[in-house]
Design an enzyme around this catalytic site. Sequence first.
Site, short mmCIF file in Angstrom:
data_model
loop_
_atom_site.label_atom_id
_atom_site.label_comp_id
_atom_site.label_asym_id
_atom_site.label_seq_id
_atom_site.Cartn_x
_atom_site.Cartn_y
_atom_site.Cartn_z
CG HIS A 1 -1.07 -7.37 -2.00
ND1 HIS A 1 -2.39 -7.60 -2.28
CD2 HIS A 1 -1.06 -6.29 -1.17
CE1 HIS A 1 -3.15 -6.73 -1.64
NE2 HIS A 1 -2.35 -5.91 -0.96
CG ASP B 1 -0.19 -0.22 2.52
OD1 ASP B 1 1.04 0.03 2.55
OD2 ASP B 1 -0.81 -0.63 3.51
CG ASP C 1 2.89 -15.76 -7.99
OD1 ASP C 1 2.69 -14.67 -7.42
OD2 ASP C 1 3.59 -15.89 -9.01
CD GLU D 1 0.92 -6.04 1.85
OE1 GLU D 1 0.79 -4.82 1.67
OE2 GLU D 1 0.15 -6.71 2.57
#
Length: 619
Positions: free
Chosen positions: A513, A165, A561, A570
């Site tokens: 991610h 993020d 994956d 992540e």
Amino acid sequence: MHSRNHWGGSFEMAEREAPVVAEDEWDKAALQPHEQHHYLDETQQSWLLGPPEQKKKKYVDLGCIVCSQKAFKWTLWSIAIAFVVIALPTIIAKTLPKHKSKPPSPDNYTLALHKALLFFNAQKSGKLPKNNGVSWRGDSGLTDGINDTDFFKAGLVGGYYDAGDNTKFHFPMSFAMTMLSWSVIEYDQKYRSNGEYDHIRELIKWGTDYLLLTFNSSATKIDRIYSQVGGSQNGSTIPDDHTCWMRPEDMDYKRPVQTANAGSDLAGEMAAALAAASIVFRDNDAYSKKLIKGAETLFAFARDPGRRRRYSLGNSFIEPYYNSSGYYDEYMWGAAWLYYATGNNTYISLATNPGIPKNSKAFYMFLGQRVLSWDNKLPAAMLLLTRYRIFLNPGYPYEDMLSMYHNVTILNMCSYLHEFNVFNWTRGGMIELQYQQPQQPLQYVANTAFLASLFADYLNATRIPGINCGPDYIPLNVLRSFATSQMDYILGKNPMKMSYVVGYGSKFPRHVHHRGASIPHDGKKYSCTGGYKWRDTPNPNPNNITGAMMGGPDRSDQFKDVRGNYNYTEPTLAGNAGLVAALASVTTTGGIGIDKNTIFSAVPPLFPPSPPPPAPWKP
């Protein structure tokens, strides 16, 4: 009549009349009968003949000096021999074409280390340097904190995004900087040899420069710390870092700033990060002092009785993500680093105060207390203080507590070994350190491998060949084998035959991610929800985030994956910091062993100086 003259001739003179000589004038000793002979010895002859004629020496006149011809010849021969033996081979060696021998090829851990450090370049926020080295990243977060802070005009621009993020969590960011600095302090020669010394120092400074913006670093007493930029609340429906899937360069939503008016854990970890970095930057006196000043200010905030509570308590932007379990471990951790940075005995007295391990439950030997993480610093803090005892042995009044830290450190090391069955292990060979929350296990595996390898290096530096785990003697190579086996698992020796570090090996995750890596760098801006198509596509990421370590496999050694499952795919800032430290500890390309002394540069002599002599006696 005297026809014989024993002195060498006749007395008769030809055609001359002999003079008449009286009989008493003759030398009767010379007139002996013919039959008698008198021979002279050599001495007598020398009286008459003088010294024998010696052969005349020949000389050579060189103008400024004159020397014998023989010495001149010997000199010429000596010069000729010296030329043949010494000068001629040297001339030949100089004239021959040079073929430099190639340095030894870097081992796999060094190759992985180069890549692991690049992850931090990809996570940078703010205005990026031209040589950042990640082509698909650009400037971002240039208005962070501009209207929400009042310490500096720059606001909170800079620092690192935490994971996939675009949030800047200051608690794990600080831990990551501490770990990077620790690895440089211990293994600086390896970083220099592998060409990464300047790079990792630049990464550390990028982080510490930012941390200095999160509080009033020009003051000696502060009343708040900015603890986070961006983020999201659970159940949020407004555009933010979690509801949107956008490149950080394209963020156009509000990024709130969280403020902590109390938080000993956050302040303690930030103090540790700045103190450790001050040792790394001792060659830059002004910057090192600035870091120390900031660290002392933060630690005073942490120790303020009115501010002793968890920084995340009651904050819905932080608790679901980086909730702290306590702050006494940060007291021990921060005090240890401040002592090494300043030499102030106040800090070592606090780190060895019995109340610290009591309140942190350091000696309870819970499994969770043995695992180093962004939340639990106990095993690292006790190892760091064990270093003090191993190398300097300060004795009273610290010995009792230091010896207990040392004993617990040994027990921790024993618990990591498979043969003692303290932790569970997967069939594929990975230790399961997060027994309560098995998600994202690799960050804990890397941290533990670093501690084991580093402790082995401490003991080896003092020529201690092993440790005792109960009745069993464990040589140091067993600890090292544990560390390398876990790093090998991360790098591909696992049932999936997959490297969990992006860009390392031929098979690694392609659906990380990560917002920036998953959205094409094509000059187009994708809106908050417009980026969902890149999040949900089964296609590989258009950008490889080189060096990123995944969350890791499950308890069955299986890995999916899949971009949508962050537990598998992540990466995190704190996780990669542990990876870097572990790789630096196990690689042998740049040599082996630690730097024993740099960390102690500011530590004062352990024993008081001799008292001055008494004043002269006067009657």
